[in-house]
Design a protein around this motif. Sequence first.
Motif, PDB file in Angstrom:
ATOM      1  N   ASN A 112      24.855  62.506   1.793  1.00 11.48           N
ATOM      2  CA  ASN A 112      26.067  62.835   1.035  1.00 11.48           C
ATOM      3  C   ASN A 112      27.261  62.670   1.955  1.00 11.48           C
ATOM      4  O   ASN A 112      27.317  63.305   3.010  1.00 11.48           O
ATOM      5  CB  ASN A 112      26.023  64.273   0.515  1.00 11.48           C
ATOM      6  N   LEU A 160      22.381  66.393  -3.039  1.00 12.66           N
ATOM      7  CA  LEU A 160      23.597  67.166  -3.324  1.00 12.66           C
ATOM      8  C   LEU A 160      23.264  68.438  -4.093  1.00 12.66           C
ATOM      9  O   LEU A 160      23.770  69.522  -3.805  1.00 12.66           O
ATOM     10  CB  LEU A 160      24.579  66.297  -4.122  1.00 12.66           C
ATOM     11  N   GLY A 172      25.552  57.600  -1.344  1.00 12.86           N
ATOM     12  CA  GLY A 172      26.071  58.844  -0.759  1.00 12.86           C
ATOM     13  C   GLY A 172      27.547  59.112  -0.956  1.00 12.86           C
ATOM     14  O   GLY A 172      28.055  60.144  -0.536  1.00 12.86           O
TER      15      GLY A 172
END
Length: 511
Positions: free
Chosen positions: A23, A49, A219
């Motif tokens: 992420n 996430l 990401g």
Amino acid sequence: MSAASPVLELKGITKRFPGIVANDSISLKLNKGEIHALLGENGAGKSTLMNVVFGLYQPEEGTIEMNGQPVLIDNPNKAIDLGIGMVHQHFKLVEPFTVTENIILGMEPKKGINLDYKSATAKIKALSEQYGLKVNPNAKIHDISVGMQQRVEILKTLYRGADVLIFDEPTAVLTPQEITELMEIMRRLVAEGKSIILITHKLKEIMQISDTVTIIRRGKVIDSVITKESSPQELAEKMVGRAVSFKVDKIPATPGSTVLKVDKISSKSKDGIAVLDELSFTLRAGEILGVAGVDGNGQSELIEALTGLRKIDSGSIELLGEQVANLSPRQISEHGVSHIPEDRHKHGLVLDFSMKENMVLETYYKKPYNKRGFLNYDAITKQAKRLIELFDVRTPSLDTLARSLSGGNQQKAIIAREIDKNPDLLIAAQPTRGLDVGAIEFVQKQLVAQRDQNKAVLLISFELDEIMNVSDRIIVIYEGRIVGEVYPEKTNDQELGLMMAGSTVGGKSHE
């Protein structure tokens, strides 16, 4: 939407793993009473996430706010206390326990020192009715369908007081009817004031159910859009970074000689129930034969019989004129059969082996991978490198364990290995289950390419769109028998749906 603070806001969330930024400074707002879809390819970082939001991972950077206040979520219990619930893709239920026992696990209500099972059951029944879940609190988990098990997971979050529900790929294992029912449940949840984050890569569902979509690629957040102002084409392009075709490009089939002849095969389950009941069909070179049907009508047993994983009691299976019924899986593989299994974790990969070892699972005992009983790792590495590059399998290295790859990349690896065996018959069972549009397009092209090389392809899928789109001819399986045969250009979803429910076309069963 009101100007009130979002129920949940992520600000600049960054999560790294060795060699990868999963992420990369992700920000996202979830408003009250909203269904917010999180869209992205396999491995884009969606589940990571949500695991940060649910306290399973800690971010290196960024903050989470709830109703305008910063919160620290350092474990799932903290998330639950804050009113966040997560329905995982792979359910976390104890099979021999009842629905009630699973829901109250870890939060058992007491009456004095005793477990107050009665009040728990009453509360579960009330919640079930309030949200239209129709769950029997006293049923055992192993006796209920996958769709029902998912409802138990939803009830578990509601029982714990969740206001924000995260659904991780909730429709991956459901039948079309169960998907429709799940959508209704989600609408009821938001009508009652809950807010939902839906992780998915199914564009059809996003268009049907979500209010807002945030698209993640590798990401990073690419965009956040209001669903009704977008289109499936636009979302797909943002998700994979290029235009995606939803139609499979293929010339009409020119079937050749018979490759597979299945004649009146029967097989019983351990309880003596007929799971295959005098089932017959033929498949020729240069065609894709689709097998349509509602889950649990003999598809898995048919695949097992064809791949040597199940013994049949009667009937015959001929491959290029040779009897192969009841041979071992290795013997069948040696006869020129490749198999993309429906459960990639159970039958497709050894999760704790490296990627290079997984690429030679069925050929390791042959030359050049084996020298006088010892594995030749140079040859294995060379072969794995070739296949991984050819099929664009995204893996940090050849030594990475299979379990750490995303579902889509695991599937690509299996397909690479199976197609490389140059089979006469390719059996593809649920080949695109859980894959994003980019990966689905890739897999379907590979199936058509096999057909165009004059191979016989048997496609078993619960996705009606896929059956209609990819097959040259379709047979429908119901209660272990073939109840009809149709051509995609001459049928529709309604007719197929009726046959899948057991009706025969024109009142008679086709062979």
